[in-house]
Enzyme design. Structure first.
Site, PDB file in Angstrom:
ATOM      1  CG  ASP A  65      -3.074   4.487   2.424  1.00  0.00           C
ATOM      2  OD1 ASP A  65      -2.599   3.371   2.127  1.00  0.00           O
ATOM      3  OD2 ASP A  65      -4.052   4.622   3.173  1.00  0.00           O
ATOM      4  CG  ASP A  94       2.160   0.873   7.904  1.00  0.00           C
ATOM      5  OD1 ASP A  94       1.982   0.178   6.898  1.00  0.00           O
ATOM      6  OD2 ASP A  94       1.235   1.218   8.654  1.00  0.00           O
ATOM      7  CD  GLU A 126      -2.997  -0.729   5.394  1.00  0.00           C
ATOM      8  OE1 GLU A 126      -3.106  -1.579   6.286  1.00  0.00           O
ATOM      9  OE2 GLU A 126      -2.508   0.407   5.597  1.00  0.00           O
ATOM     10  CD  GLU A 127      -2.068   3.254   7.235  1.00  0.00           C
ATOM     11  OE1 GLU A 127      -2.661   2.936   8.274  1.00  0.00           O
ATOM     12  OE2 GLU A 127      -0.892   2.903   7.012  1.00  0.00           O
ATOM     13  CG  HIS A 161      -0.394   0.196   2.516  1.00  0.00           C
ATOM     14  ND1 HIS A 161      -0.235   1.431   3.087  1.00  0.00           N
ATOM     15  CD2 HIS A 161       0.063  -0.693   3.423  1.00  0.00           C
ATOM     16  CE1 HIS A 161       0.295   1.300   4.289  1.00  0.00           C
ATOM     17  NE2 HIS A 161       0.489   0.020   4.520  1.00  0.00           N
TER      18      HIS A 161
END
Length: 171
Positions: free
Chosen positions: A90, A122, A157-158, A88
């Site tokens: 974001d 992340d 994704e967040e 991901h």
């Protein structure tokens, strides 16, 4: 204090970078904070999508965009299993980060050199490694691939995982 990081368009001249540390630092300098979680004016994934697309194009890797989801695709000759590497792009809001969130500088921590900045762990370091992996597969390919290698870099994704939902819907 607002970050004085280069804009994504200024980063396109560094699409030749394949070293994971340098690539992570470049990706760190692009604000890809999730728009639903961030109040920063430049929030969103479009800048990092543009960079990833230019990076893939520089290597002659076929790419497709589903909404704002870049997908690099090394085509195999057929008859083999395919591999999808899903990551991901974001991050959460930049506002809650203690240091300069987009700088991507290195500092020593517990005896090791680490990259600091929002999203370094992340997931921008993982994204950099996966981009470098796909480039290495293409560059060092001795025999034809039978299956496809797909790098899927999804948005959101967040929060709601809309990018993964878009990818699944696109087939």
């Amino acid at each position: 204090m607002p970050d004085k990081s280069p804009q994504p368009s200024a980063l396109f001249n560094v699409t030749v970078v394949e070293d994971c540390v340098a690539l992570t630092q470049i990706l760190k300098r692009i604000d890809s904070s999730n728009v639903t979680l961030s109040a920063t004016p430049d929030a969103g994934e479009s800048g990092i999508v543009d960079y990833i697309s230019a990076w893939l194009q520089h290597r002659g890797i076929e790419q497709h965009r589903i909404e704002t989801v870049p997908r690099g695709h090394l085509l195999g000759t057929g008859g083999g299993k395919s591999l999808m590497i899903n990551t991901h792009i974001d991050t959460v809001s930049l506002n809650s980060y203690e240091f300069e969130s987009l700088f991507g500088h290195t500092m020593e921590k517990d005896g090791s050199l680490v990259i600091f900045g929002r999203g370094a762990l992340d997931m921008k370091s993982g994204l950099a490694a996966e981009m470098a992996d796909v480039a290495a597969i293409k560059k060092n390919q001795v025999t034809p691939l039978h299956g496809d290698v797909i790098l899927a870099a999804v948005s959101d994704e967040e929060d709601a995982s809309q990018g993964t939902q878009d990818l699944i819907a696109a087939g």
